[in-house]
Write a protein that holds these residues in place. Structure first.
Motif, mmCIF file in Angstrom:
data_model
loop_
_atom_site.group_PDB
_atom_site.id
_atom_site.type_symbol
_atom_site.label_atom_id
_atom_site.label_comp_id
_atom_site.label_asym_id
_atom_site.label_seq_id
_atom_site.Cartn_x
_atom_site.Cartn_y
_atom_site.Cartn_z
ATOM 1 N N PRO A 86 -56.354 -43.171 -42.737
ATOM 2 C CA PRO A 86 -56.369 -44.948 -42.834
ATOM 3 C C PRO A 86 -55.905 -45.204 -44.084
ATOM 4 N N ALA A 129 -56.238 -38.357 -39.077
ATOM 5 C CA ALA A 129 -56.932 -39.879 -39.513
ATOM 6 C C ALA A 129 -56.649 -40.011 -40.221
ATOM 7 N N ASP A 185 -58.259 -48.449 -38.009
ATOM 8 C CA ASP A 185 -58.382 -46.524 -37.956
ATOM 9 C C ASP A 185 -58.330 -45.399 -37.938
ATOM 10 N N GLY A 186 -56.754 -45.748 -38.484
ATOM 11 C CA GLY A 186 -56.447 -44.824 -38.947
ATOM 12 C C GLY A 186 -55.325 -44.183 -38.122
ATOM 13 N N VAL A 187 -54.928 -44.695 -36.711
ATOM 14 C CA VAL A 187 -54.173 -43.941 -35.752
ATOM 15 C C VAL A 187 -52.740 -44.794 -36.056
ATOM 16 N N TRP A 229 -49.559 -32.911 -35.603
ATOM 17 C CA TRP A 229 -49.160 -34.022 -34.624
ATOM 18 C C TRP A 229 -49.427 -34.421 -32.910
ATOM 19 N N VAL A 240 -49.705 -47.722 -38.891
ATOM 20 C CA VAL A 240 -51.154 -47.426 -38.844
ATOM 21 C C VAL A 240 -51.656 -48.186 -38.946
#
Lengths: 226, 313
Positions: B219, B217, B241-243, B200, B238
């Motif tokens: 999600p 990602a 969109d997985g961010v 990260w 989260v």
């Protein structure tokens, strides 16, 4: 999750999320608020605050004074005793002007719902709304009880700088906004009654569980309000 | 007696803060207060202030102040900022007295995202709901500083100049500890494993509300329509969109996104001092371990602050 069970989910060293169901329902929210009231009446040692959600209650505690296991035991004891019908919340009447530029989305909402603008206002004013939770920003009270024909998804694009006091509607809920902010909700009116009251003794107009009725007001009455 | 300061230059997000306004989450109000609470407490203690005294949080935009009237002790703590008094460099963690005609500049240095400027006395600032901490999204509370603005410190005290010891827990930390959940069940094994292995980095989307991360990602496994619920300072939420975003001091109080994990409080100040682009890793601990860490951290901080309180006076 079976109807009467609670699931305790640890949140760092300082909290338990007490899940009472997966899906929102009136009976579920009744249990959330009953537990909230029980904690306020009989806080366990180290209790810091409780924050209601639609299907759960976040219970925060001081990890120097207690831990997840002790907090869970205390909450489980309260849950077993906190059933029963909820007392009716206080009823607030909130004046709303739904005319002209104060209700910029009225025409589009009327078109989408097949109602006249007067019909939209009548539905808004005819319902008894309830403060389900606060969230998003200070004083943003999410009101449930919006009549079914007014349940619309959010707008495709957010509008910037929407004034405080706007009556916002989307996703089966409404909000009277407290800050100038962007929003993708439908703007159906404006209230002269601030939810952040500025009164230190009672800074927030509503408690969770209170009831709200909207009273339509004319533009002249809105302009004359203090 | 008062001392007056004039803001010569202030970057965006330079605000008045104090210990914050806890206990109002149920009304949509987050705790706010300093991003680096340990550094802020250290600055106040080094000046002999009460723990909740109001001071100024300096963003990477920096701050330049002139003392125009009187004299007032100040302490600068937080990240490794460049501190100059009348053009002469001072240590990043330092206290001393500003006198009429002095210019203090605090600019970003070799590390850190937030500096604290504490003042020996009572900084005049408007309270909101019992606290002068600024809630940045609304500007409520003591508020943002802007060039040209005057600041008044009531009952100012002078202090002897001294370097301050930067405590270990206040240094930026590239690995922070989390408890998993409360919604880790919405992520499959691959996403949970990717969360813990990273890599990260902090993205440039970084403010007092939260730190958006750049990395794998992750999600949620199912398309969700999660009912809104309370979130916390430290929640790792989260989006669809997985961010992933770590929520910080001025976070929204509720959200409808699942939280894969929650950063423990003892590691949040050090996390706040990372910069966009810095690497970051998450290490899972059990809730019991998190409580043990919290108790050990509180004891360490109390010992350190007591030591500061005895310094030089």
């Amino acid at each position: 999750m079976p109807a009467a069970e609670a699931v305790f989910r640890p949140v760092a060293e300082h909290g338990l999320l007490v899940d009472l169901a997966d899906r929102p329902a009136r009976a579920v929210h009744d249990r959330v608020l009953a537990l909230d009231r029980a904690l306020a009446a009989a806080p366990f040692p180290g209790f810091v605050e409780a924050v209601p959600g639609h299907v759960n209650l976040l219970v925060r505690f001081d990890p120097l004074l207690t831990d997840h296991r002790a907090a869970e035991a205390a909450i489980a004891g309260l849950l077993a005793r906190s059933a029963g019908p909820r007392p009716p919340g206080r009823l607030h009447e909130i004046g709303i002007c739904c005319e002209g530029d104060l209700a910029p989305d009225m025409a589009e909402v009327a078109r989408r719902t097949g109602l006249s603008p007067d019909g939209v206002v009548a539905l808004l004013a005819g319902a008894e709304h309830e403060v389900a939770i606060y969230g998003f920003a200070p004083g943003y009270a999410y009101l449930t009880g919006l009549p079914e024909p007014l349940h619309l998804p959010r707008k495709p694009a957010a509008l910037r700088d929407v004034p405080a006091g706007s009556l916002l509607v989307a996703a089966g809920q409404c909000i009277v906004s407290t800050l100038t902010m962007p929003t993708g909700w439908w703007i159906l009116g404006r209230s002269p009654v601030p939810i952040l009251t500025g009164n230190p003794a009672r800074p927030f107009r509503f408690d969770v569980g209170d009831r709200v009725r909207f009273r339509p007001m004319s533009r002249a009455e809105y302009e004359a309000a203090p | 007696m008062t001392a007056r300061l004039q803001v010569v230059a202030a970057g965006p997000h330079v605000t008045v803060q104090d210990a914050g306004r806890p206990g109002l989450m149920r009304f949509g109000v987050p705790g706010s207060g300093p991003m680096d609470r340990l550094a802020f407490a250290a600055g106040n203690r080094a000046l002999g202030n009460p723990a909740g005294a109001a001071g100024i949080e300096v963003s990477p935009g920096g701050l330049v102040l002139d003392c125009t009237t009187g004299a007032v002790g100040v302490a600068v703590t937080g990240g490794g900022f460049l501190v100059t008094l009348n053009g002469v460099t001072r240590p990043g963690w330092w206290r001393g007295t500003l006198r009429s005609g002095d210019r203090l500049a605090i600019r970003p240095g070799s590390w850190g995202s937030w500096a604290c400027l504490c003042l020996a006395g009572d900084l005049e600032a408007s309270p909101w709901l019992g606290s002068r901490a600024t809630h940045a999204p609304s500007g409520l509370g003591g508020g943002r500083l802007a060039a040209g603005q005057g600041l008044t410190v009531h009952a100012p005290r002078e202090v002897a100049a001294a370097d301050l010891i930067l405590p270990l827990p206040a240094r930026p930390r590239h690995a922070v500890r989390v408890t998993m959940g409360p919604q880790e069940r919405f992520f499959d094994a691959a996403a949970r494993s990717a969360f813990l292995s990273g890599p990260w980095r902090l993205s440039p989307a970084f403010d007092r509300m939260g730190l958006r991360l750049a990395g794998p990602a992750i999600p949620p496994a199912a398309t969700l329509d999660m009912p809104s619920e309370a979130v916390s300072r430290g929640s790792v939420q989260v989006a669809g969109d997985g961010v992933a975003t770590v929520l910080m001091a001025d976070h929204q109080t509720t959200g409808g996104y699942p939280k894969i994990a929650t950063v423990i409080d003892a590691d949040l100040d050090a996390l706040a001092q990372l910069r966009p682009g810095d690497r970051l890793a998450f290490r899972a601990v059990t809730p019991d371990m998190a409580v043990t860490i919290a108790r050990r951290h509180a004891a360490t901080v109390a010992r350190y602050l007591d030591g500061l309180g005895r310094y030089g006076d």
